[in-house]
Design an enzyme around this catalytic site. Structure first.
Site, PDB file in Angstrom:
ATOM      1  CE1 TYR A   1      -8.268   8.221   5.929  1.00 26.38           C
ATOM      2  CE2 TYR A   1     -10.143   7.121   6.932  1.00 26.38           C
ATOM      3  CZ  TYR A   1      -9.113   7.136   6.005  1.00 26.38           C
ATOM      4  OH  TYR A   1      -8.949   6.069   5.158  1.00 26.38           O
TER       5      TYR A   1
HETATM    6  N1  LIG Z   1      -6.139   0.256   5.029  1.00 28.74           N
HETATM    7  C1  LIG Z   1      -7.434   0.518   5.143  1.00 28.74           C
HETATM    8  O1  LIG Z   1      -8.159  -0.137   5.921  1.00 28.74           O
HETATM    9  C2  LIG Z   1      -8.061   1.621   4.324  1.00 28.74           C
HETATM   10  C3  LIG Z   1      -9.444   1.707   4.308  1.00 28.74           C
HETATM   11  C4  LIG Z   1     -10.066   2.681   3.550  1.00 28.74           C
HETATM   12  C5  LIG Z   1      -9.302   3.573   2.815  1.00 28.74           C
HETATM   13  N2  LIG Z   1      -7.935   3.475   2.835  1.00 28.74           N
HETATM   14  C6  LIG Z   1      -7.189   4.466   2.052  1.00 28.74           C
HETATM   15  O2  LIG Z   1      -6.327   3.775   1.171  1.00 28.74           O
HETATM   16  C7  LIG Z   1      -5.177   4.576   0.904  1.00 28.74           C
HETATM   17  C8  LIG Z   1      -3.920   3.748   1.107  1.00 28.74           C
HETATM   18  O3  LIG Z   1      -3.874   3.301   2.450  1.00 28.74           O
HETATM   19  P1  LIG Z   1      -3.036   2.026   2.916  1.00 28.74           P
HETATM   20  O4  LIG Z   1      -3.845   1.371   3.947  1.00 28.74           O
HETATM   21  O5  LIG Z   1      -2.585   1.266   1.739  1.00 28.74           O
HETATM   22  O6  LIG Z   1      -1.813   2.767   3.658  1.00 28.74           O
HETATM   23  P2  LIG Z   1      -0.258   2.384   3.823  1.00 28.74           P
HETATM   24  O7  LIG Z   1      -0.021   0.931   3.649  1.00 28.74           O
HETATM   25  O8  LIG Z   1       0.157   3.043   5.090  1.00 28.74           O
HETATM   26  O9  LIG Z   1       0.436   3.154   2.583  1.00 28.74           O
HETATM   27  C9  LIG Z   1       0.354   4.539   2.495  1.00 28.74           C
HETATM   28  C10 LIG Z   1       1.198   5.050   1.335  1.00 28.74           C
HETATM   29  O10 LIG Z   1       0.964   6.468   1.229  1.00 28.74           O
HETATM   30  C11 LIG Z   1       2.207   7.171   1.364  1.00 28.74           C
HETATM   31  N3  LIG Z   1       1.995   8.430   2.084  1.00 28.74           N
HETATM   32  C12 LIG Z   1       1.513   8.592   3.340  1.00 28.74           C
HETATM   33  N4  LIG Z   1       1.503   9.903   3.672  1.00 28.74           N
HETATM   34  C13 LIG Z   1       2.004  10.574   2.602  1.00 28.74           C
HETATM   35  C14 LIG Z   1       2.292  11.933   2.335  1.00 28.74           C
HETATM   36  N5  LIG Z   1       2.088  12.902   3.222  1.00 28.74           N
HETATM   37  N6  LIG Z   1       2.829  12.248   1.128  1.00 28.74           N
HETATM   38  C15 LIG Z   1       3.072  11.292   0.225  1.00 28.74           C
HETATM   39  N7  LIG Z   1       2.838   9.988   0.406  1.00 28.74           N
HETATM   40  C16 LIG Z   1       2.307   9.626   1.586  1.00 28.74           C
HETATM   41  C17 LIG Z   1       3.123   6.212   2.118  1.00 28.74           C
HETATM   42  O11 LIG Z   1       4.487   6.550   1.865  1.00 28.74           O
HETATM   43  P3  LIG Z   1       5.627   6.255   2.999  1.00 28.74           P
HETATM   44  O12 LIG Z   1       5.471   4.797   3.363  1.00 28.74           O
HETATM   45  O13 LIG Z   1       6.911   6.572   2.338  1.00 28.74           O
HETATM   46  O14 LIG Z   1       5.285   7.169   4.166  1.00 28.74           O
HETATM   47  C18 LIG Z   1       2.700   4.858   1.537  1.00 28.74           C
HETATM   48  O15 LIG Z   1       3.333   4.647   0.310  1.00 28.74           O
HETATM   49  C19 LIG Z   1      -5.276   5.798   1.817  1.00 28.74           C
HETATM   50  O16 LIG Z   1      -5.768   6.910   1.092  1.00 28.74           O
HETATM   51  C20 LIG Z   1      -6.285   5.361   2.878  1.00 28.74           C
HETATM   52  O17 LIG Z   1      -6.993   6.455   3.407  1.00 28.74           O
HETATM   53  C21 LIG Z   1      -7.300   2.527   3.582  1.00 28.74           C
END
Ligand SMILES: NC(=O)c1ccc[n+]([C@@H]2O[C@H](COP(=O)([O-])OP(=O)(O)OC[C@H]3O[C@@H](n4cnc5c(N)ncnc54)[C@H](OP(=O)(O)O)[C@@H]3O)[C@@H](O)[C@H]2O)c1
Length: 247
Positions: A158
C-alpha cells in the site's frame, strides 16, 4: 467560489474522504460525478440530493472498467474539469510478515493506486484540456497517504504503491502544465470506514501526534477544495497528519 457548471469526478465518492470531497466541491458549485466499486444504492441516493449529478459504478482494479468510467462521465456531462483519484482500499499486513504481502496483493495495490489513476488520467487528458483556460486550468488531484513518504502504513505494498503515485503526480504536473495542474494530498489517519479497525494507528495518533487525534474527512476535503480553487499550485504533495511527521 462559483464554478460555473464545471464538472468534478471523484473516484470512490460514496464513502469517507471521497464523499466529503464530493460534498465540499458541490457546495463550491461543481456538478458532481459520483463513482464507486459496489455501493450502487448509495450512489443512486446521492444523485437525488445533488443537482445534475451522476453516479457510475466501476471496479478500478479492472482496466476496462476504468477506461469506461471516463467515457460514461463524458457521455453524461459533456465535459470534465476536475478529476480526483481517491478510490482506495487496503488490508493491514504487518511490515515484518513479508510472505503475507503476496505478489497478488502487490499487483492489486499497484493496479488500484498507480495503474488505474494513470488510465483515468490518460483517458481524461483530452477532455480536461478542452475545458481548461489560462485563467482556470483543469485539475487532477491524487489522494495519497503520509505512509507514501514515511516508513509507515497499513502494508508495504500500500505505502510503496502510493509512493509511486506521488512521483507520478510530479512527473505529470511537469508534463501536463499549463493546461492541467496535478497535485496530491497525503493524509495521516482519517476517521472513515476504511480505518475503523486501525486501532494501533488510532492509539498512535491520540497519544503521539501533536494534534492528539485523527482527522475528520471534512478536514481533508477542505484542503482538496483549496487545492482545486488555487489556479497556480502544481506538483505539490501536502501531508495532513496533525503533525505526526514532526515526532
Ligand atoms: N482513512 C484513512 O485513514 C486514510 C489515510 C490516508 C489515505 N487514505 C486514502 O484515502 C482514500 C479514501 O479512503 P477512505 O478512508 O475514504 O476509504 P473508504 O471510506 O473505504 O472509501 C473508499 C471508496 O473507494 C471505493 N473503492 C474501493 N476500492 C475500489 C475499487 N477497486 N474500484 C473502485 N472504487 C473502489 C469504495 O467503493 P465501494 O464502497 O463501493 O467499495 C469507496 O467509495 C484512499 O485512497 C486511501 O488510501 C485514507
Amino acid at each position: 467560489m462559483n464554478s460555473n457548471n464545471r464538472v468534478a469526478l471523484i473516484t470512490g465518492s460514496t464513502s469517507g474522504i471521497g464523499l466529503a470531497i464530493a460534498k465540499k466541491l458541490a457546495s463550491d458549485g461543481f456538478i458532481i460525478a459520483f463513482h464507486s466499486k459496489k455501493s450502487i444504492n448509495t450512489g443512486a441516493e446521492l444523485t437525488k440530493n445533488y443537482i445534475n449529478s451522476s453516479y457510475t459504478q466501476a471496479d478500478l482494479n479492472n482496466e476496462k472498467e476504468a477506461r469506461s468510467l471516463i467515457k460514461a462521465v463524458i457521455k453524461k456531462h459533456g465535459r470534465l474539469d476536475v478529476l480526483v483519484n481517491n478510490a482506495g482500499s487496503s488490508k493491514t499486513i504487518a511490515h515484518s510478515r513479508l510472505k503475507e504481502a503476496t505478489p497478488e496483493i502487490w499487483r492489486e495495490q499497484y493496479e488500484l493506486n498507480v495503474i488505474s489513476p494513470w488510465v483515468l488520467i490518460s483517458e481524461a487528458e483530452e477532455v480536461l484540456k478542452k475545458s481548461s483556460s489560462i485563467e482556470c486550468p483543469s485539475v487532477i488531484l491524487n489522494i495519497s497517504t503520509h505512509a507514501s513518504i514515511r516508513p509507515k502504513g497499513a502494508s508495504i505494498p500500500y505505502a510503496a504503491s502510493k509512493a509511486a503515485l506521488n512521483h507520478m503526480t510530479k512527473l505529470l504536473a511537469k508534463t501536463l502544465a499549463p493546461n492541467i495542474r496535478v497535485n496530491a494530498i497525503a493524509p495521516g489517519l482519517v476517521d472513515t470506514p476504511l480505518s475503523k479497525n486501525w486501532d494501533a494507528a488510532r492509539t498512535l495518533w491520540n497519544e503521539n501526534s501533536p494534534m492528539r487525534r485523527e482527522a475528520q474527512p471534512e478536514e481533508v476535503a477542505q484542503i482538496a477544495s483549496s487545492f482545486i480553487d488555487n489556479n497556480y499550485l502544481t506538483g505539490e504533495i501536502l501531508i495532513i497528519d496533525g503533525g505526526l511527521n514532526l515526532t
